[in-house]
Design an enzyme around this catalytic site. Structure first.
Site, PDB file in Angstrom:
ATOM      1  N   ASP A 183       0.874  -1.161   0.000  1.00  0.00           N
ATOM      2  CA  ASP A 183       0.000   0.000   0.000  1.00  0.00           C
ATOM      3  C   ASP A 183       0.919   1.221   0.000  1.00  0.00           C
ATOM      4  OD1 ASP A 183      -2.359   1.693   0.562  1.00  0.00           O
ATOM      5  OD2 ASP A 183      -1.426   1.884   2.542  1.00  0.00           O
ATOM      6  N   ASP A 226      -0.068   5.194   0.863  1.00  0.00           N
ATOM      7  CA  ASP A 226      -0.290   6.198   1.917  1.00  0.00           C
ATOM      8  C   ASP A 226      -0.422   5.562   3.293  1.00  0.00           C
ATOM      9  OD1 ASP A 226      -0.575   8.690   0.238  1.00  0.00           O
ATOM     10  OD2 ASP A 226      -2.133   7.443  -0.661  1.00  0.00           O
TER      11      ASP A 226
END
Length: 289
Positions: A68, A70
């Site tokens: 992922d 952020d």
């Protein structure tokens, strides 16, 4: 990257998707027409949790990794919500901590729709999204890398372990980070964003992670891919894809949530690659910590 809006592992059963797994666990991409019927996505039958120091844990060996962005690779999640808080204040509304928790990890479109509805703002969700994107252009690129992220990415790259980026962010937002940190983003084999034309649904659905797995040259089975996440939305997506998930949450998780992750760590700095059959760190990597 949230305590999702009414979404739980118990309620998540039947899904439809362009990306499914065959009986051998291989990720396959199907056209919308070829699906026709609904397919069932199963969570792994055994999900283990543990701490970095727990050497007694047994994990499945992996060959690929999917990250992922952020909150996991880049410490941009807090900045993102700070921008939202400022925008809401400009419109006479208070963006609460509770609302932030519920929105963490969702797409921009979902976040803005939730905020406008919950706070009863006098602007549309589209207008809020435009203001958010405008403010993000100047502020988000300055977000620093998360602790241990550079060391881990550089290590995997040098050892020949392929890894991809799978994010609920728009490709436009990712490009802002790419321009600010080109040396980091060039390490990824490929990326999949929620706004890509071949992605129907973002996290917590598994589409993004299954698409990321399918785009590796050797098309590994989902169980051979290790997910790195920081949010509950991402955890749901990774587990639904049939992958192991290493979770680095921003705050303390309830025990029932932590147990669902394969491994919960304080930061990527605590990750031990050898737990999952990956090459261990060498002394040369310590300087990047």
């Amino acid at each position: 990257m949230a305590i999702q809006r009414g979404f739980t592992s118990d309620s998540y059963q039947i899904i439809t998707s362009k990306i499914l797994t065959d009986r051998q666990g291989n990720a396959k991409i199907f056209s919308a027409r070829s699906l026709g019927t609904k397919s069932r996505a199963f969570f792994p039958s055994q999900v283990q949790s543990g701490r970095a120091s727990s050497r007694a844990r047994h994990f499945k060996k992996v060959t690929h990794c999917v990250f992922d962005l952020d909150g996991t690779v880049i410490d941009s999640e807090s900045q993102y919500h700070k921008i939202l808080k400022e925008i809401c204040a400009n419109h006479g509304k208070k963006y609460t901590k509770e609302l932030q928790i519920r929105n963490t990890g969702s797409t921009d479109k979902e976040v803005c729709a939730n905020v406008v509805r919950e706070l009863r703002m006098n602007i549309t969700a589209d207008q809020l999204q435009r203001e958010l994107q405008d403010a993000s252009r100047s502020k988000l690129p300055h977000a620093p890398l998360q602790k241990g992220a550079e060391r881990l990415l550089q290590h995997l790259y040098e050892k020949g372990i392929k890894f991809a980026l799978a994010t609920n962010s728009s490709r436009r937002a990712v490009r802002l980070h790419m321009a600010a940190k080109p040396q980091i983003f060039k390490l990824f084999n490929h990326m999949v964003c929620a706004t890509d034309p071949d992605v129907d649904r973002g996290k917590p659905f598994p589409d993004i992670y299954l698409m990321a797995a399918a785009k590796f040259p050797d098309n590994p089975k989902p169980i051979k891919c290790l997910v790195f996440e920081d949010s509950l939305v991402g955890l749901e997506a990774g587990l639904a894809a049939g992958m192991q998930v290493v979770l680095t949450p921003p705050s303390r998780l309830p025990p029932q949530v932590a147990r669902r992750a394969t491994l919960v760590l304080k930061s990527l700095q605590d990750f031990k690659p050898e737990y999952f059959g990956l090459p261990p760190f060498s002394d040369d990597n310590k300087k990047l910590a």
